[in-house]
Design a protein around this motif. Structure first.
Motif, PDB file in Angstrom:
ATOM      1  N   GLU A 224       0.914  -1.273  -0.110  1.00 24.67           N
ATOM      2  CA  GLU A 224      -0.103   0.075   0.058  1.00 24.67           C
ATOM      3  C   GLU A 224       0.933   1.342   0.128  1.00 24.67           C
ATOM      4  N   SER A 225       0.693   2.144   0.967  1.00 31.26           N
ATOM      5  CA  SER A 225       1.297   3.428   1.019  1.00 31.26           C
ATOM      6  C   SER A 225       2.696   3.519   1.684  1.00 31.26           C
ATOM      7  N   LEU A 226       3.334   2.345   2.025  1.00 29.03           N
ATOM      8  CA  LEU A 226       4.432   2.142   2.828  1.00 29.03           C
ATOM      9  C   LEU A 226       5.724   3.025   2.265  1.00 29.03           C
ATOM     10  N   LEU A 227       5.991   2.939   1.063  1.00 32.24           N
ATOM     11  CA  LEU A 227       7.033   3.565   0.321  1.00 32.24           C
ATOM     12  C   LEU A 227       6.906   5.038   0.147  1.00 32.24           C
ATOM     13  N   PRO A 228       5.644   5.219  -0.489  1.00 34.47           N
ATOM     14  CA  PRO A 228       5.379   6.691  -0.812  1.00 34.47           C
ATOM     15  C   PRO A 228       5.420   7.543   0.380  1.00 34.47           C
ATOM     16  N   GLU A 229       4.882   7.169   1.560  1.00 36.50           N
ATOM     17  CA  GLU A 229       4.798   7.803   2.692  1.00 36.50           C
ATOM     18  C   GLU A 229       6.444   8.130   3.181  1.00 36.50           C
ATOM     19  N   TYR A 230       7.044   7.113   3.189  1.00 34.19           N
ATOM     20  CA  TYR A 230       8.582   7.013   3.525  1.00 34.19           C
ATOM     21  C   TYR A 230       9.317   8.315   2.581  1.00 34.19           C
ATOM     22  N   GLY A 234       9.735  10.641   5.066  1.00 30.14           N
ATOM     23  CA  GLY A 234      10.331  10.056   5.820  1.00 30.14           C
ATOM     24  C   GLY A 234       9.838   9.232   7.027  1.00 30.14           C
ATOM     25  N   ALA A 235       8.285   8.829   6.976  1.00 27.98           N
ATOM     26  CA  ALA A 235       7.840   8.447   7.802  1.00 27.98           C
ATOM     27  C   ALA A 235       8.022   6.895   7.872  1.00 27.98           C
ATOM     28  N   VAL A 236       8.350   6.050   8.711  1.00 25.59           N
ATOM     29  CA  VAL A 236       8.531   4.584   8.728  1.00 25.59           C
ATOM     30  C   VAL A 236       7.373   4.141   9.676  1.00 25.59           C
ATOM     31  N   ARG A 237       6.355   3.304   9.009  1.00 23.67           N
ATOM     32  CA  ARG A 237       5.329   3.019   9.574  1.00 23.67           C
ATOM     33  C   ARG A 237       5.594   1.860  10.598  1.00 23.67           C
ATOM     34  N   GLU A 238       5.263   1.835  11.752  1.00 24.81           N
ATOM     35  CA  GLU A 238       5.774   0.884  12.907  1.00 24.81           C
ATOM     36  C   GLU A 238       4.292  -0.087  12.929  1.00 24.81           C
ATOM     37  N   PRO A 239       4.590  -1.120  13.674  1.00 29.70           N
ATOM     38  CA  PRO A 239       3.432  -2.252  13.921  1.00 29.70           C
ATOM     39  C   PRO A 239       2.586  -1.290  14.793  1.00 29.70           C
ATOM     40  N   ALA A 240       1.099  -1.901  14.705  1.00 24.46           N
ATOM     41  CA  ALA A 240       0.052  -1.280  15.407  1.00 24.46           C
ATOM     42  C   ALA A 240      -0.824  -2.200  16.008  1.00 24.46           C
ATOM     43  N   GLY A 241      -0.393  -3.585  16.123  1.00 25.06           N
ATOM     44  CA  GLY A 241      -1.368  -4.353  16.719  1.00 25.06           C
ATOM     45  C   GLY A 241      -2.438  -4.701  15.707  1.00 25.06           C
ATOM     46  N   SER A 242      -3.769  -4.813  16.068  1.00 23.71           N
ATOM     47  CA  SER A 242      -4.778  -5.047  15.417  1.00 23.71           C
ATOM     48  C   SER A 242      -5.479  -3.698  14.650  1.00 23.71           C
TER      49      SER A 242
END
Length: 398
Positions: A224-230, A234-242
């Motif tokens: 999904e948006s993982l790379l364009p957000e970074y 510079g946003a590194v998405r982190e785990p967020a549980g459920s």
């Protein structure tokens, strides 16, 4: 026997397509299974003695995995030793008449056996070769061993799975393999379409090509948006549980006797959800009117929803929210799946009886085609069941 047999279309969507499956375990065979479900003739090549290792994976009945009954349905089994000149010669003969060849060996293995694409397509220009591997057919990592677990980690998925601050978890199934297989099937269908545009006297079936699928790339393609957000922030998405970061409210919530998942993130859905739990004040709050505003107050919304769900059993939560047209669902175990009438109404649970007499329920066929649906035509084969019949009248490559 097939205790319940899907209605076989005439003709099937892939009727007349000849597929040679050289892969083992999950990725290659799952791609072969998908093509076979829609009418392709899939000849599965297995090593002598034990056959595909999947025959021995997980729970066995009379020495054979029940998983095998799903992964190899609608296929034929031919035993060949690909490490011998005789076995390699037989594959070359089979490849002369094949439309598609599927393999998921380490890159370079097929070439070492004299079965690379250049060699096979020289005799059969229309051949399409689906090549599934951990890292692809080129690049600096091509020679490294790659399993689904590594692909899920490298593709970015594993980092996001689990609770914040704790080690990542896995999904419990080999997602990297299955995602790669599905991308491979897409690639085969695209190559078949392209082949139609290249028919010539020299290539009466058209020109084939290589479909190169790396497991890590199939995973990465779903991020999904993982790379364009970074890239942008510079946003590194982190785990967020459920939870689903940036989308609110959307989470799993504890009830009096279990858990449910609720997706209340659409603007109008959010208002209906808040009304259903008695929090019209939040539903009408201008500061929660859209998703970006709600995402900033996700913890507050999750707490409000949890206070309500904890007061009610799962069945009551599901009933009330469904009545309010709010997406909600219990978290199914396989027991729930087997007992759910919707799965059966949609043909997603099929009944077979194996050659050993075991009555078995297996997953149905996806996707649903209105005019040429897939079908369960034959059981998973015994090792080498079709060797003599398939090899008996093959053309010579000499």
């Amino acid at each position: 026997m097939l205790a319940h047999m899907s209605t076989a279309p005439s003709p099937a969507a892939l009727q007349g397509l000849k597929v040679l499956e050289l892969g083992q375990l999950i990725a290659g065979p799952f791609a072969g299974k998908t093509l076979a479900d829609f009418g392709a003739e899939v000849i599965k090549i297995e090593p002598p003695g034990t056959g595909d290792p999947l025959r021995q994976w997980r729970l066995l009945h009379e020495g054979t995995s029940v998983w095998w009954q799903v992964q190899s349905r609608n296929k034929q089994s031919v035993v060949l030793d690909l490490r011998t000149p005789e076995g390699q010669a037989q594959v070359r003969r089979l490849a002369l008449e094949a439309d598609v060849l599927i393999e998921n060996f380490k890159p370079g293995t097929m070439e070492k056996w004299g079965l690379g694409y250049e060699a096979l397509s020289a005799r059969n220009p229309g051949l399409i070769m689906l090549r599934l591997s951990g890292y692809g057919q080129d690049g600096p990592y091509r020679d490294l061993p790659g399993f689904a677990v590594v692909a899920e980690a490298m593709g970015g998925l594993r980092h996001l799975m689990g609770e914040p601050g704790r080690p990542p978890v896995r999904a419990g199934v080999s997602l990297g393999d299955t995602l790669a297989a599905l991308h491979g099937v897409i690639g085969v269908l695209l190559a078949l379409q392209a082949r139609q545009h290249s028919i010539s006297p020299e290539a009466p079936k058209g020109r084939g090509q290589v479909v190169d699928v790396a497991l890590y790339e199939a995973v990465f393609n779903c991020m999904e948006s993982l790379l364009p957000e970074y890239s942008a922030f510079g946003a590194v998405r982190e785990p967020a549980g459920s939870a689903l970061p940036g989308i609110a409210p959307s989470n799993a919530y504890r009830c009096a006797d279990g858990q449910v998942v609720i997706g209340g993130n659409g603007d109008s859905i959010f208002k209906r959800l808040m009304a259903a739990i008695g929090r019209e004040d939040l539903g009408q709050d201008p500061g929660l009117a859209n998703n970006s505003l709600r995402a900033a107050r996700a913890d507050e919304l999750d707490a409000a929803i949890t206070r309500w769900t904890l007061e009610h059993p799962v069945d009551e939560v599901v009933a009330q929210l469904q009545a309010a047209s709010v997406p909600v669902g219990r978290i199914y175990t396989v027991r729930d799946i087997a007992q759910d009438p919707h799965f059966r109404a949609r043909g997603m649970i099929e009944r077979i009886v194996t050659a050993q007499g075991l009555a078995l329920e297996v997953p149905g066929i996806v996707p649903k085609l209105s005019a040429t649906p897939g079908s369960l035509r034959s059981l998973a084969p015994s090792l080498g069941e079709h060797t003599q019949a398939v090899l008996g009248n093959l053309p010579s490559t000499d």
